[in-house]
Enzyme design. Structure first.
Site, PDB file in Angstrom:
ATOM      1  N   PRO A 110      39.236  43.256  48.001  1.00  0.00           N
ATOM      2  CA  PRO A 110      39.665  44.084  46.872  1.00  0.00           C
ATOM      3  C   PRO A 110      39.267  43.380  45.576  1.00  0.00           C
ATOM      4  O   PRO A 110      39.296  42.157  45.512  1.00  0.00           O
ATOM      5  CB  PRO A 110      41.190  44.116  46.996  1.00  0.00           C
ATOM      6  CG  PRO A 110      41.564  43.043  47.953  1.00  0.00           C
ATOM      7  CD  PRO A 110      40.321  42.453  48.556  1.00  0.00           C
ATOM      8  N   ARG A 189      42.602  47.421  50.182  1.00  0.00           N
ATOM      9  CA  ARG A 189      42.412  46.926  51.563  1.00  0.00           C
ATOM     10  C   ARG A 189      42.531  48.082  52.551  1.00  0.00           C
ATOM     11  O   ARG A 189      41.770  48.160  53.533  1.00  0.00           O
ATOM     12  CB  ARG A 189      43.441  45.841  51.891  1.00  0.00           C
ATOM     13  CG  ARG A 189      43.215  44.553  51.102  1.00  0.00           C
ATOM     14  CD  ARG A 189      44.105  43.426  51.591  1.00  0.00           C
ATOM     15  NE  ARG A 189      44.055  42.296  50.659  1.00  0.00           N
ATOM     16  CZ  ARG A 189      44.908  42.114  49.664  1.00  0.00           C
ATOM     17  NH1 ARG A 189      45.907  42.964  49.468  1.00  0.00           N
ATOM     18  NH2 ARG A 189      44.780  41.080  48.859  1.00  0.00           N
ATOM     19  N   ASP A 212      38.675  35.471  44.604  1.00  0.00           N
ATOM     20  CA  ASP A 212      38.779  34.198  43.867  1.00  0.00           C
ATOM     21  C   ASP A 212      39.131  33.016  44.767  1.00  0.00           C
ATOM     22  O   ASP A 212      39.281  31.892  44.282  1.00  0.00           O
ATOM     23  CB  ASP A 212      39.783  34.326  42.714  1.00  0.00           C
ATOM     24  CG  ASP A 212      41.139  34.843  43.163  1.00  0.00           C
ATOM     25  OD1 ASP A 212      41.253  35.284  44.330  1.00  0.00           O
ATOM     26  OD2 ASP A 212      42.071  34.814  42.347  1.00  0.00           O
ATOM     27  N   GLU A 297      51.452  40.908  54.869  1.00  0.00           N
ATOM     28  CA  GLU A 297      50.706  40.396  56.018  1.00  0.00           C
ATOM     29  C   GLU A 297      51.527  40.565  57.285  1.00  0.00           C
ATOM     30  O   GLU A 297      51.047  41.070  58.314  1.00  0.00           O
ATOM     31  CB  GLU A 297      50.367  38.916  55.813  1.00  0.00           C
ATOM     32  CG  GLU A 297      49.481  38.624  54.605  1.00  0.00           C
ATOM     33  CD  GLU A 297      50.236  38.414  53.299  1.00  0.00           C
ATOM     34  OE1 GLU A 297      51.428  38.806  53.209  1.00  0.00           O
ATOM     35  OE2 GLU A 297      49.634  37.869  52.354  1.00  0.00           O
ATOM     36  N   THR A 326      42.626  29.512  45.868  1.00  0.00           N
ATOM     37  CA  THR A 326      42.395  29.136  44.469  1.00  0.00           C
ATOM     38  C   THR A 326      42.541  30.359  43.582  1.00  0.00           C
ATOM     39  O   THR A 326      42.377  31.498  44.032  1.00  0.00           O
ATOM     40  CB  THR A 326      40.986  28.544  44.298  1.00  0.00           C
ATOM     41  OG1 THR A 326      40.064  29.339  45.049  1.00  0.00           O
ATOM     42  CG2 THR A 326      40.931  27.119  44.775  1.00  0.00           C
TER      43      THR A 326
END
Ligand SMILES: *[C@@H]1O[C@H](CO)[C@@H](O)[C@H](O)[C@H]1NC(C)=O
Ligand SMILES: *[C@@H]1O[C@H](CO)[C@@H](O)[C@H](O)[C@H]1NC(C)=O
Length: 353
Positions: A110, A189, A212, A297, A326
């Site tokens: 995404p 997603r 990222d 999740e 990160t």
């Protein structure tokens, strides 16, 4: 009359003689003067010619030097061009030839528009160039495909699918909201999952790869042969050095996490991959906005009918961190306004960043 004539004749002769003397003397003097000065003239002239010659030589030297400099610059320029071509070729050779004998990894990413979007996508794409047999599903949080992402993907040299779906305003994070307040990337997603289910004969592995995060290439090979769900540690997440499944006898028995360890699958999105078959066997399973804080999740895996005994620990029995959660620092633009105020200028809006 005679005497007079004679007298006049003699006088005239005398005057003529004097004139002749004067003439010879003048000529002699003139010749003498020329003779005396001749050397000087010659000297002066030769000096002048010498100087002129030197000047011409210097100019010649200067021209030669300049020509040499131009040659060197040209060669440097050619070398640079050659280097760039070589770099480009090398880069392209890094796109690993797809090997059809190994399972495909479908990466669902995404992405939303922000200052750092292109930088993040560029970095991720360069990682993915090094991974064989992947298919990158990029889903924009927007009501259409953006030019930036469209152009970026057209040049990314990866097999990809470009989708989009906008998160409704009431779900979107506000500027100051902490990012756990509302689930991000949920609809995107799900759009990726929907696309996968729409394809015929999909086999392989599905991984949710945020744009990222930082990926060690080995994580992709760890997940490639996932039977049901593979799991591993994730670095720099949950305000810990890492989160990880806890193992006993190579089986998952719990979670190394500070936040809600009682969740059935207390994992970050980056910490697991799913065999596509499982998603096809559970066609309605998807990420749900209603799952609650940090529970996306766990909620998905529960819908997929997964049990702890199904989990396949990877990364050397969950002892290696091969992916990091990160986050790219938000870039400041505070000097853009000042540029206008102090210098009456601003960044060119036609330069894509
Ligand atoms: C999947 O197929 C359905 C039905 O044909 C269609 O409405 C939908 O747009 C498709 N979704 C994607 C992401 O391809
Ligand atoms: C600022 O820049 C604009 C465009 O370059 C120019 O038209 C304008 O006159 C400038 N203003 C001042 C105060 O210099």
């Amino acid at each position: 009359m005679q005497g007079n004539q004679c007298c006049c004749h003699e006088q005239l002769m005398m005057i003529r003689q004097r004139l002749i003397y004067i003439y010879f003397a003048g000529t002699g003097l003139a010749l003498f003067w020329i003779f005396v000065n001749f050397g000087t003239w010659c000297e002066d002239n030769s000096d002048y010619l010498e100087l002129e010659k030197k000047k011409v030589q210097l100019l010649q030297q200067k021209t030669d030097t300049q020509r040499l400099e131009i040659d060197v610059l040209k060669r440097l320029n050619d070398d640079t061009k050659l280097d760039l071509t070589r770099a480009e070729k090398k880069l392209n050779s890094l796109v690993i030839n797809n090997n059809k004998d190994i399972p495909v990894i479908y990466l669902i990413t995404p992405t939303h528009g922000r200052l750092e979007q292109k930088a993040d996508l560029t970095r991720l794409s360069y990682t993915l160039r090094l991974v064989p047999n992947i298919h990158w599903i990029i889903v924009e949080d927007l009501s259409r495909k953006s030019d930036l992402v469209t152009n970026f993907l057209a040049n990314c040299k990866l097999p990809y699918t470009h989708l989009f779906v906008a998160t409704p305003d009431n779900y979107k994070l506000k500027e100051k909201d902490p990012n756990w307040l509302k689930p991000r990337g949920v609809l995107q997603r799900n759009k990726g999952l929907q696309w996968l289910r729409n394809q015929t004969g999909v086999t392989g592995v599905v991984y949710f790869a945020d744009d990222d995060n930082t990926y060690d290439l080995r994580i992709f090979e760890e997940m490639r042969y996932t039977q049901r769900v593979s799991v591993w540690p994730v670095g720099l997440v949950g305000d810990l050095k890492y989160e990880s499944p806890k193992l006993r006898n190579k089986k998952v028995v719990g979670w190394h996490t500070y936040w809600k360890p009682e969740r059935k699958f207390a994992m970050d999105m980056a910490g697991f991959a799913i065999n596509a078959r499982l998603l096809l066997e559970h066609p309605r399973a998807e990420f749900r906005m209603t799952a609650g804080r940090g529970n996306l999740e766990s909620d998905l895996l529960t819908q997929l009918g997964v049990e702890w005994s199904d989990l396949e620990p990877r990364a050397e029995d969950c002892t290696k961190v091969l992916v990091w959660h990160t986050r790219t620092e938000k870039s400041s633009l505070k000097n853009e306004g000042k540029m206008k105020t102090y210098y009456n200028t601003s960044s060119d809006i036609n330069i894509e960043v």
